[in-house]
Design a protein around this motif. Structure first.
Motif, PDB file in Angstrom:
ATOM      1  N   LEU A  45       0.993  -1.414  -0.022  1.00 40.27           N
ATOM      2  CA  LEU A  45      -0.061  -0.052  -0.068  1.00 40.27           C
ATOM      3  C   LEU A  45       0.672   1.132   0.126  1.00 40.27           C
ATOM      4  O   LEU A  45       0.675   2.249  -0.712  1.00 40.27           O
ATOM      5  CB  LEU A  45      -0.924  -0.014   1.129  1.00 40.27           C
ATOM      6  N   GLU A  46       1.913   1.271   0.858  1.00 41.30           N
ATOM      7  CA  GLU A  46       2.741   2.371   0.812  1.00 41.30           C
ATOM      8  C   GLU A  46       3.349   2.640  -0.513  1.00 41.30           C
ATOM      9  O   GLU A  46       3.204   3.800  -0.991  1.00 41.30           O
ATOM     10  CB  GLU A  46       3.758   2.137   1.802  1.00 41.30           C
ATOM     11  N   ALA A  48       2.082   1.822  -3.683  1.00 41.08           N
ATOM     12  CA  ALA A  48       1.074   2.235  -4.250  1.00 41.08           C
ATOM     13  C   ALA A  48       0.678   3.669  -4.166  1.00 41.08           C
ATOM     14  O   ALA A  48       0.521   4.498  -5.069  1.00 41.08           O
ATOM     15  CB  ALA A  48      -0.154   1.569  -4.200  1.00 41.08           C
ATOM     16  N   VAL A  49       0.655   4.193  -2.706  1.00 41.22           N
ATOM     17  CA  VAL A  49       0.281   5.487  -2.327  1.00 41.22           C
ATOM     18  C   VAL A  49       1.328   6.391  -2.921  1.00 41.22           C
ATOM     19  O   VAL A  49       1.250   7.515  -3.506  1.00 41.22           O
ATOM     20  CB  VAL A  49      -0.196   5.524  -1.270  1.00 41.22           C
ATOM     21  N   ALA A  50       2.515   5.920  -2.648  1.00 40.48           N
ATOM     22  CA  ALA A  50       3.938   6.892  -3.177  1.00 40.48           C
ATOM     23  C   ALA A  50       3.750   7.018  -4.678  1.00 40.48           C
ATOM     24  O   ALA A  50       4.004   8.146  -5.300  1.00 40.48           O
ATOM     25  CB  ALA A  50       4.849   6.347  -2.688  1.00 40.48           C
ATOM     26  N   ALA A  52       1.184   6.885  -6.564  1.00 40.94           N
ATOM     27  CA  ALA A  52       0.135   7.662  -7.007  1.00 40.94           C
ATOM     28  C   ALA A  52       0.453   9.060  -6.953  1.00 40.94           C
ATOM     29  O   ALA A  52       0.020  10.104  -7.570  1.00 40.94           O
ATOM     30  CB  ALA A  52      -1.169   7.235  -6.371  1.00 40.94           C
ATOM     31  N   ALA A  53       1.066   9.209  -5.760  1.00 38.37           N
ATOM     32  CA  ALA A  53       1.406  10.939  -5.455  1.00 38.37           C
ATOM     33  C   ALA A  53       2.365  11.081  -6.556  1.00 38.37           C
ATOM     34  O   ALA A  53       2.325  12.441  -6.885  1.00 38.37           O
ATOM     35  CB  ALA A  53       2.025  10.724  -4.125  1.00 38.37           C
ATOM     36  N   ARG A  61      -2.410  15.106  -0.018  1.00 35.69           N
ATOM     37  CA  ARG A  61      -1.800  13.821   1.164  1.00 35.69           C
ATOM     38  C   ARG A  61      -2.253  14.116   2.349  1.00 35.69           C
ATOM     39  O   ARG A  61      -2.361  15.075   2.884  1.00 35.69           O
ATOM     40  CB  ARG A  61      -0.306  13.855   0.728  1.00 35.69           C
TER      41      ARG A  61
END
Length: 62
Positions: A45-46, A48-50, A52-53, A61
């Motif tokens: 998840l980390e 994927a979130v990074a 996407a950002a 954020r």
């Protein structure tokens, strides 16, 4: 011992439904990386979130 003293007891929790077969894949990946399934999911998840950002710089954020 107070259950609130255990690591993670105060952390946010979420109920999650996985597609058929994904749990086994996560379990194997976690074992290969010598992590718990929970830790493996967090790492995924980390990333994927990074990612996407980086792709969407205008997304707020948390």
């Amino acid at each position: 011992m107070n259950s609130n003293a255990l690591p993670g007891r105060g952390a946010d929790q979420v109920m999650l439904r996985l597609p058929d077969g994904m749990r086994d894949k996560l379990k194997a990946r976690a074992a290969a990386n010598r992590r718990s399934m929970n830790s493996e999911i967090i790492v995924c998840l980390e990333k994927a979130v990074a990612s996407a950002a980086e792709d969407e710089p205008n997304v707020a954020r948390a």
